[in-house]
Design a protein around this motif. Structure first.
Motif, PDB file in Angstrom:
ATOM      1  N   ALA A  11       0.880  -1.250  -0.018  1.00  8.43           N
ATOM      2  CA  ALA A  11       0.123  -0.114  -0.053  1.00  8.43           C
ATOM      3  C   ALA A  11       0.969   1.150   0.146  1.00  8.43           C
ATOM      4  N   THR A  12       1.985   1.262  -0.532  1.00 12.07           N
ATOM      5  CA  THR A  12       2.878   2.369  -0.453  1.00 12.07           C
ATOM      6  C   THR A  12       2.402   3.429  -1.372  1.00 12.07           C
ATOM      7  N   GLY A  13       2.519   4.626  -0.854  1.00  7.28           N
ATOM      8  CA  GLY A  13       2.038   5.692  -1.838  1.00  7.28           C
ATOM      9  C   GLY A  13       0.631   6.238  -1.366  1.00  7.28           C
ATOM     10  N   LEU A  14      -0.060   5.306  -0.926  1.00  5.45           N
ATOM     11  CA  LEU A  14      -1.667   5.537  -0.714  1.00  5.45           C
ATOM     12  C   LEU A  14      -1.654   6.203   0.696  1.00  5.45           C
ATOM     13  N   ASN A  15      -2.832   6.971   0.709  1.00  5.04           N
ATOM     14  CA  ASN A  15      -3.365   7.519   2.020  1.00  5.04           C
ATOM     15  C   ASN A  15      -4.470   7.267   2.593  1.00  5.04           C
ATOM     16  N   CYS A  16      -4.682   7.508   3.663  1.00  7.53           N
ATOM     17  CA  CYS A  16      -5.842   6.927   4.661  1.00  7.53           C
ATOM     18  C   CYS A  16      -7.113   7.568   3.788  1.00  7.53           C
ATOM     19  N   PRO A  17      -8.044   6.871   3.464  1.00  3.25           N
ATOM     20  CA  PRO A  17      -8.392   5.387   4.272  1.00  3.25           C
ATOM     21  C   PRO A  17      -7.978   4.286   3.322  1.00  3.25           C
TER      22      PRO A  17
END
Length: 79
Positions: A11-17
């Motif tokens: 999930a690198t580069g992804l932000n919440c949620p």
């Protein structure tokens, strides 16, 4: 210490949620007792992933931080 995972969720580069949403979908597809390694870069995962495990009954086996990358090993609960 590093654990041998049965599956990996990157999930690198992804932000919440997004990381937790992806985690939820991935865990659903795994067999009970499977060890999943999650790789994330969003600092909010330090709060969100342990809560996810606690709420749904999965075991957070280990978590680490390496130069802004957060690593989690989660064992899917036995059904």
């Amino acid at each position: 210490m590093s654990l041998d995972a049965d599956a990996i969720l990157d999930a690198t580069g992804l932000n919440c949620p997004e990381p937790v949403m992806m985690l939820h979908n991935k865990v659903r597809d795994l067999a009970a007792g499977t060890l999943l390694k999650v790789i994330a870069t969003d600092p909010s995962t330090r709060r969100d992933i342990p809560k996810f495990c606690l709420f749904l009954g999965h075991e957070l086996v280990q978590q680490e931080e390496e130069a802004g990358t957060y690593l989690y090993w989660i064992r899917k609960k036995m059904e």
